[in-house]
Structures are given as C-alpha cells and as structure tokens.
Design a protein around this motif. Structure first.
Motif, short mmCIF file in Angstrom:
data_model
loop_
_atom_site.label_atom_id
_atom_site.label_comp_id
_atom_site.label_asym_id
_atom_site.label_seq_id
_atom_site.Cartn_x
_atom_site.Cartn_y
_atom_site.Cartn_z
N THR A 269 -39.73 0.64 3.01
CA THR A 269 -39.32 -0.67 3.52
C THR A 269 -39.09 -1.60 2.35
OG1 THR A 269 -40.59 -0.39 5.57
CG2 THR A 269 -39.93 -2.62 4.98
N ILE A 270 -37.90 -2.16 2.26
CA ILE A 270 -37.61 -3.11 1.20
C ILE A 270 -36.91 -4.31 1.80
CG2 ILE A 270 -37.41 -1.30 -0.56
CD1 ILE A 270 -34.36 -1.72 -0.46
N ALA A 271 -37.06 -5.46 1.16
CA ALA A 271 -36.39 -6.68 1.60
C ALA A 271 -36.28 -7.62 0.41
CB ALA A 271 -37.15 -7.34 2.75
N TRP A 272 -35.20 -8.36 0.37
CA TRP A 272 -35.08 -9.37 -0.67
C TRP A 272 -34.18 -10.50 -0.18
CZ3 TRP A 272 -32.30 -4.87 -0.83
CH2 TRP A 272 -30.92 -4.96 -1.00
N SER A 273 -34.36 -11.67 -0.75
CA SER A 273 -33.54 -12.83 -0.42
C SER A 273 -33.06 -13.47 -1.71
CB SER A 273 -34.32 -13.85 0.41
OG SER A 273 -35.39 -14.39 -0.35
N ASN A 274 -31.87 -14.06 -1.65
CA ASN A 274 -31.27 -14.73 -2.80
C ASN A 274 -30.88 -16.15 -2.40
OD1 ASN A 274 -29.67 -11.72 -2.66
ND2 ASN A 274 -31.00 -12.11 -4.40
N LEU A 275 -31.27 -17.11 -3.23
CA LEU A 275 -30.89 -18.50 -3.03
C LEU A 275 -30.20 -19.00 -4.28
CD1 LEU A 275 -30.93 -21.23 -1.54
CD2 LEU A 275 -33.22 -21.62 -2.50
N GLU A 276 -28.96 -19.45 -4.13
CA GLU A 276 -28.20 -19.99 -5.26
C GLU A 276 -27.69 -21.39 -4.92
OE1 GLU A 276 -24.99 -17.59 -6.58
OE2 GLU A 276 -26.22 -15.82 -7.00
N TYR A 277 -27.75 -22.27 -5.91
CA TYR A 277 -27.12 -23.59 -5.78
C TYR A 277 -26.03 -23.65 -6.84
CZ TYR A 277 -26.71 -28.43 -4.33
OH TYR A 277 -26.25 -29.61 -3.81
#
Length: 320
Positions: free
Chosen positions: A235-243
């Motif tokens: 199980t893997i998960a990731w999130s990316n936040l860019e401004y």
C-alpha cells in the motif's frame, strides 16, 4: 513529444559514491499522420536497476470511438529478478474528457539464478480489470484549471512455480487484487498564480506477496527529496502540493511540499516484521519555455537532508 529528466544522487558519508539517474519518455502521438500512437519510456534509478516500457495505441477501431492498445514493460531489479508485463487495453471514448477501459494482462516474475532464487518464487499473474478516466485540464504541460481523475481495478490469479533451482516445487495459486487511483486539481486563486494539488494511491491485496509484487515510489515524479523508487510497499500513497507563480503561459517558478506513506506487510516464514512510515519532502523549482522546449530544474530535501544531500533534477520537455 520528448520528455527527459536527469538526476544526481550525492554520496552519503557512509554510502557509495554519488550517481546519476535518468528518465526518458519519447511519444509519437500521430504516427504517419494516422492518429496512431507509439511511446517508449526508459528509466534508470541506480547503478543496477532500470526499466523499459513500450506502448502502442490504435485509434477508432472499425470507425467506432474505441481505442485498442498494447503495452510491454520489463524491469531489472538489482541482480535479484526480472519482471515482464504485457497488457491489452480497450478504451471506450464517451466524450473528449471521459473514457472507460477494459484491461487484460499477464505479469511474470523471473528470479535470478543466484541470491534472488532464495527469496523469490517464479510466478505468473493473470489479471483482468477496468479503468475510469476523466481529464478536464486546459493544458497538458502547464494547466491553470481543471481536474484529472483516474481509477483502475484489477483482479486475477497468481501462480507460483518455485524459484530457480526449485523447479519441481508444486504449483500454487493465489487470488490477487490491485487498485490504483490518481486525482489532481488545478485552480487560480489569484491572477498568474496557480495551485496544483495531487493525490495518488495504490493497494495490493493477496495471501502471497513477494518483493517483485510491491509498488515502488519516490523521486522526481512522486515523492521529491528521495531517491528514485526508494520506497516499496503493498500500500502506497502520496500527495503533492505546488504553488506556482506564472511568468508566461508555460513558464513558472514554484514551491512544493510532498507527503508520502507506505506499508509493507511482514513475513513470518522469513522472520520479517511489517513496516510502515510517513515521509515528507519539500523544495523549490523553476520551469522555463525556451526554443529547445520546456526546461525545468528543482531542488528537494527529504527528512534528515542537509543542503549538501538534497536532490537536484533537471528536465526537458519538447514537442516536434
């Protein structure tokens, strides 16, 4: 379309010398003017692991809004195993933004004749499934608004025929389920500024999971600040936040924060405990549109990194 990334992983005090990583995508999206597509992807993560993928798409089969495709992937993992996957895909194009797909594939793990044979079984997995995709982004390379959503589900059987040197072992069969999803949002809170948010996850369920079955992530396109495919898990998960601050339509500089999670189940027979962890990466980047194409550079730090151990990635995207 050409897309290339060059990375450098510096030497750690107690580790081996630094090395380069690479990723190349070559896509012909209108082969001979017929709408047919051919894509080649090559990725090198370290000195002993690399991956090659070929994909072909035949559009509008029998003049219906149905696309047929085939893909082949081969991964060489250190000196422990080779993974080969062949998949057939049929897309029903319900609109320009929305499609449904049928998937049918076979995945083989071939252990090496040395140490890989002691920890991996020779296996063949046959899976069938479907995919839902919705893409309303206003630009493929530098979207300012829109949504990308994709979910796929596969189910099938994994058959074991023993590792190298154990060809006479009885064949076993296990149920396998795989689920993956991607969700990306783009919007402009202020003129010439864009917020990009992404969520990605994959999950594998089976009574028999080995190293060759795990998902891998980390690096320039997933969890920045870490080595390419540094983390593995069922199980893997990731999130990316860019401004992003736009300087032109496809030129911008940005700050980013990435969060990642992975879970790797234990194995009582091998006396291995389960492992799970959260990771964070952050940094700055710049992408500029030039006569050569879109040139990008980013600098990322992972947990425990100092400036000298940060990850630098250079990229080039070009259309011709």
């Amino acid at each position: 379309n050409f897309d290339g990334v060059l990375g450098y992983v510096p030497r750690r005090a107690e580790g081996p010398s630094g090395y380069f990583t690479g990723l190349v995508n070559l896509s012909l999206r209108n082969l001979f003017g017929t709408g047919r597509r051919l894509a080649v992807r090559w990725q090198r993560e370290d000195q002993s692991s690399q991956e090659v993928e070929l994909r072909y798409l035949e559009p509008w089969v029998l003049n219906f809004p149905i696309n047929a495709g085939v893909s082949f992937l081969q991964r060489e993992q250190d000196s422990s195993y080779v993974r080969r996957r062949v998949e057939l895909k049929g897309d029903l194009m319900l609109s320009d933004d929305f499609s449904l797909s049928l998937l049918l594939g076979e995945d083989r793990i071939i252990p090496a004749a040395t140490e890989g044979a002691q920890v991996l079984s020779r296996s063949t997995s046959t899976l069938i499934g479907g995919e839902v995709r919705y893409d309303s982004r206003d630009d493929y390379y530098s979207p300012t608004r829109g949504i990308l959503y994709r979910t796929d589900y596969r189910i099938g059987r994994k058959r074991l025929s023993g590792g190298a040197g154990t060809a006479n072992a009885p064949e076993e069969s296990f149920l396998v389920k795989r689920l993956g999803t991607d969700l990306e949002f783009y919007f402009q809170p202020i003129t010439r500024q864009v917020v990009a948010i992404g969520f990605h996850a994959s999950d594998l369920r089976s009574d028999h999971i080995e190293n060759g079955d795990f998902y891998r992530f980390g690096g320039a396109n997933t969890l920045r600040g870490y080595r390419e495919n540094q983390f593995v898990g069922s199980t893997i998960a990731w999130s990316n936040l860019e401004y992003r601050f736009l300087m032109a339509r496809r030129s911008y500089f940005y700050g980013f924060t990435d969060l990642g999670y992975y879970f790797r189940p234990g194995d009582e027979k091998k006396h291995l405990a389960s492992v799970d962890a959260f990771k964070i990466g952050y940094g700055l980047g710049l992408r500029v549109e030039t006569s050569l194409g879109l040139i990008g550079v980013s600098f990322a730090l992972g947990q425990g990194d100092t400036f000298s151990t940060g990850k630098i990635h250079l990229g080039l995207v070009n259309q011709f």
